[in-house]
Design an enzyme around this catalytic site. Structure first.
Site, mmCIF file in Angstrom:
data_model
loop_
_atom_site.group_PDB
_atom_site.id
_atom_site.type_symbol
_atom_site.label_atom_id
_atom_site.label_comp_id
_atom_site.label_asym_id
_atom_site.label_seq_id
_atom_site.Cartn_x
_atom_site.Cartn_y
_atom_site.Cartn_z
ATOM 1 N N ALA A 1 60.393 8.814 83.740
ATOM 2 C CA ALA A 1 60.267 7.630 84.604
ATOM 3 C C ALA A 1 60.846 7.829 85.996
ATOM 4 O O ALA A 1 60.536 7.069 86.907
ATOM 5 C CB ALA A 1 60.931 6.434 83.932
ATOM 6 N N ASP B 1 57.736 12.110 89.773
ATOM 7 C CA ASP B 1 56.715 11.889 90.787
ATOM 8 C C ASP B 1 55.525 11.051 90.271
ATOM 9 O O ASP B 1 55.109 10.091 90.908
ATOM 10 C CB ASP B 1 56.259 13.291 91.246
ATOM 11 C CG ASP B 1 55.112 13.228 92.207
ATOM 12 O OD1 ASP B 1 55.329 12.663 93.289
ATOM 13 O OD2 ASP B 1 54.011 13.712 91.871
ATOM 14 N N HIS C 1 38.520 18.721 84.866
ATOM 15 C CA HIS C 1 37.742 17.816 85.718
ATOM 16 C C HIS C 1 36.289 18.283 85.915
ATOM 17 O O HIS C 1 35.353 17.502 85.799
ATOM 18 C CB HIS C 1 38.398 17.659 87.090
ATOM 19 C CG HIS C 1 39.871 17.353 87.020
ATOM 20 N ND1 HIS C 1 40.419 16.568 86.039
ATOM 21 C CD2 HIS C 1 40.903 17.726 87.812
ATOM 22 C CE1 HIS C 1 41.737 16.469 86.237
ATOM 23 N NE2 HIS C 1 42.052 17.172 87.308
HETATM 24 C C1 BG6 Z 1 44.957 17.530 89.349
HETATM 25 C C2 BG6 Z 1 45.240 18.951 89.740
HETATM 26 O O1 BG6 Z 1 44.587 17.443 87.999
HETATM 27 O O2 BG6 Z 1 43.894 17.026 90.149
HETATM 28 C C3 BG6 Z 1 45.588 19.044 91.200
HETATM 29 O O3 BG6 Z 1 46.318 19.444 88.954
HETATM 30 C C4 BG6 Z 1 44.521 18.392 92.041
HETATM 31 O O4 BG6 Z 1 45.761 20.396 91.591
HETATM 32 C C5 BG6 Z 1 44.187 17.003 91.534
HETATM 33 O O5 BG6 Z 1 44.992 18.329 93.369
HETATM 34 C C6 BG6 Z 1 42.981 16.424 92.228
HETATM 35 O O6 BG6 Z 1 42.836 15.084 91.886
HETATM 36 P P1 BG6 Z 1 42.086 14.064 92.846
HETATM 37 O O7 BG6 Z 1 42.051 12.794 92.071
HETATM 38 O O8 BG6 Z 1 42.891 13.994 94.101
HETATM 39 O O9 BG6 Z 1 40.737 14.660 93.093
#
Ligand code: BG6
Length: 513
Positions: free
Chosen positions: A27, A30, A259
């Site tokens: 908590a 960051d 992602h």
């Molecule tokens: C995170 C990565 O999962 O996603 C980071 O660890 C990256 O390195 C980030 O900067 C990007 O997220 P967003 O939402 O800013 O596209």
């Protein structure tokens, strides 16, 4: 003037969780300050979660509840538009407990504090344990929570107990599977919420809406009409003080395994039976299983990795990756990857999916572009089919959230005068304001017990199984290393030249987003 695109609300179903609370481990860190506390406040103030709600912060940092509330107020002030009385009312629902994550005494005290807060705020419906701590602590914390009886659910699952963890889920297939087993020893799959925050982005969710709430796209969404797909996740930022993590991870683990693969999966999956968690997640796994594994040959031909050299981003000189604080001067960690993938199924056979992601690119932009095939024949002599640009449908994930379709259209003037026309819908223009932060959606869904936007262990394992051979070859060095050379690119450019060649060899080029 009316906006060019209009929106009329048809149905809006938002469920309300039962009164509950959240324990945030880490908590004082960051993620809690930047995302979790502001998102919880926004949900609470917009009455998307019950007023009967509480937050119990927990971390190693010695701090009183009064000091923690100060941090909560500061986090809200930085990130939210809040009235002072609302901010104060929320802060009063927050408490803090300091302790050592390895000490059983912490969990015994936590059990008492949790029960006390639930009773005080009338929030006894359930509890979320959010593990905003380094992944090495997931196993130890979950094990101790279980030993203290904190993960035991009530009769018929009420009150419920849920655990949220964040990527990285391991660093390869073996470690991801081991982590999965360790957690599953004490938790049912229905209690585990693995976050990929891209799935919480409005525009990523819109992929399924666009595909399956409309009749016009899906008939074209296949190898007969789609020439290729480009998925980009570009960032202008560099390391942002995360050298310790990033040096070990590299971009393939950091962005592709999660992602990019999720954006690919939602773009390519078959229609789920319903918008229920396991129907969607079954299709995600199915399509990932159809991704053709990379071969040794692909290391040279279908994958490009790069690392940024010094350059300029947004008019500012930036150092090379190797000159960043905490990075080894000889580091071979990749900060850019481009890949060509194939999906071996009836829908996509022969349609290349080009994926790229990188740090220190010219700007932050994530998008999915569906490039359609050219018309088969031109009636507009002397124009040839190749003079008519193929249609492109772009799903803008961020920062200009929206959708754009480029078509060919008659331009005013001469009889034979044709050109590109882009129909654009932009979230901000149509709906006003920023789309909600991904964490708001995900925290709310977790409290509702909806796992649709969370990763299932099998999806994580399939994506690692696709990347393991690449990571192995890259780490082995020697002959293989040359096969998968690490190319340099100037910070502030769109990546190494070899990434252009990856598409160039197929007679295509990357879009400039
Ligand atoms: C995170 C990565 O999962 O996603 C980071 O660890 C990256 O390195 C980030 O900067 C990007 O997220 P967003 O939402 O800013 O596209």
């Amino acid at each position: 003037m009316d906006p060019a695109v209009t929106a009329r609300l048809r149905v809006c179903v938002e469920l309300m969780p039962k009164p509950c609370g959240i324990v945030v481990f880490g908590a004082s860190g960051d993620l809690a300050g930047r995302k979790l506390l502001p998102s919880l406040f926004n949900l609470w103030v917009r009455k998307l979660i019950p007023r009967s709600f509480f937050v119990l912060g927990c971390a190693r940092t010695a701090m009183t509840t009064a000091e923690f509330r100060e941090r909560v107020r500061a986090a809200i002030a930085r990130r939210c538009e809040a009235r002072p009385d609302e901010c104060e009312a929320f802060a009063r629902r927050c408490a803090y407990l300091a302790g050592d994550y390895f000490d059983a005494a912490l969990y015994a005290t936590l059990a008492q504090r949790l029960a006390a807060s639930a009773a005080e705020f009338g929030a006894e419906g359930g509890a979320v344990f959010y593990l905003a701590v380094p992944p090495a602590l997931y196993g130890p914390v979950v094990g101790r929570l279980s030993a203290a009886g904190l993960l035991r659910q009530g009769e018929g699952g009420e009150p419920w107990r849920r655990v949220v963890i964040e990527k990285p889920f391991g660093r390869d297939l073996a470690s991801a599977a081991a982590l999965g087993r360790e957690i599953r020893r004490v938790l049912g799959e229905d209690q585990i919420y693995r976050i990929d925050h891209y799935l919480g982005k409005e525009t990523v969710q819109n992929i399924l809406m666009l595909r399956f709430a409309n009749a016009v796209f899906e008939p074209l969404w296949n190898r007969r009409y789609v020439d290729h797909v480009q998925i980009t996740a570009a960032e202008s930022i560099g390391l942002e003080h995360r050298a310790g993590y990033f040096e070990e991870a590299g971009l393939l683990r950091d962005m592709f395994q999660n992602h990019l693969f999720m954006m690919l999966a939602l773009t390519a999956l078959e229609p789920p039976v319903s918008f229920a968690a396991d129907s969607v997640r079954d299709e995600i796994v199915k399509v990932l299983r159809a991704v053709r594994p990379f071969t040794a040959e692909d290391l040279r031909g279908a994958l490009v990795r790069g690392q940024y050299a010094a350059g300029e981003v947004g008019g500012k000189a930036v150092p090379a990756y190797r000159a960043e604080k905490g990075v080894a001067p000889e580091s071979r960690t990749e900060t850019y990857v481009a890949a060509k993938l194939g999906i071996d199924n009836w829908r996509w056979k022969g349609v290349p999916f080009y994926l790229r992601a990188g740090k220190r690119l010219p700007r932050r932009v994530s998008e999915i572009a569906i490039a359609f095939k050219s018309v088969p024949h031109s009636i507009f002599i002397p124009l040839l089919p190749e003079h008519l640009s193929p249609n492109v449908l772009v799903l803008n994930v961020q920062p200009d959230e929206g959708v754009a379709l480029t078509i060919q259209a008659k331009q005013p003037g001469a009889k034979l005068c044709v050109g590109d026309l882009t129909m654009r819908f932009n979230y901000r223009e149509v709906f006003g304001g920023e789309p909600p932060d991904a964490y708001e959606r995900l925290l709310l869904d977790c409290m509702l017990g909806d796992q649709t936007l969370f990763l299932r262990q099998d999806a994580i394992e399939v994506s690692w199984s696709l990347l393991d051979p690449v990571l192995d070859a890259w780490s082995r060095g020697g002959e293989e290393e040359r096969a998968g050379a690490l190319h340099s690119y100037r910070a502030g450019t769109w990546g190494p030249e070899e990434a252009e060649a990856l598409l160039g060899r197929d007679g295509r080029q990357w879009r400039e987003p």
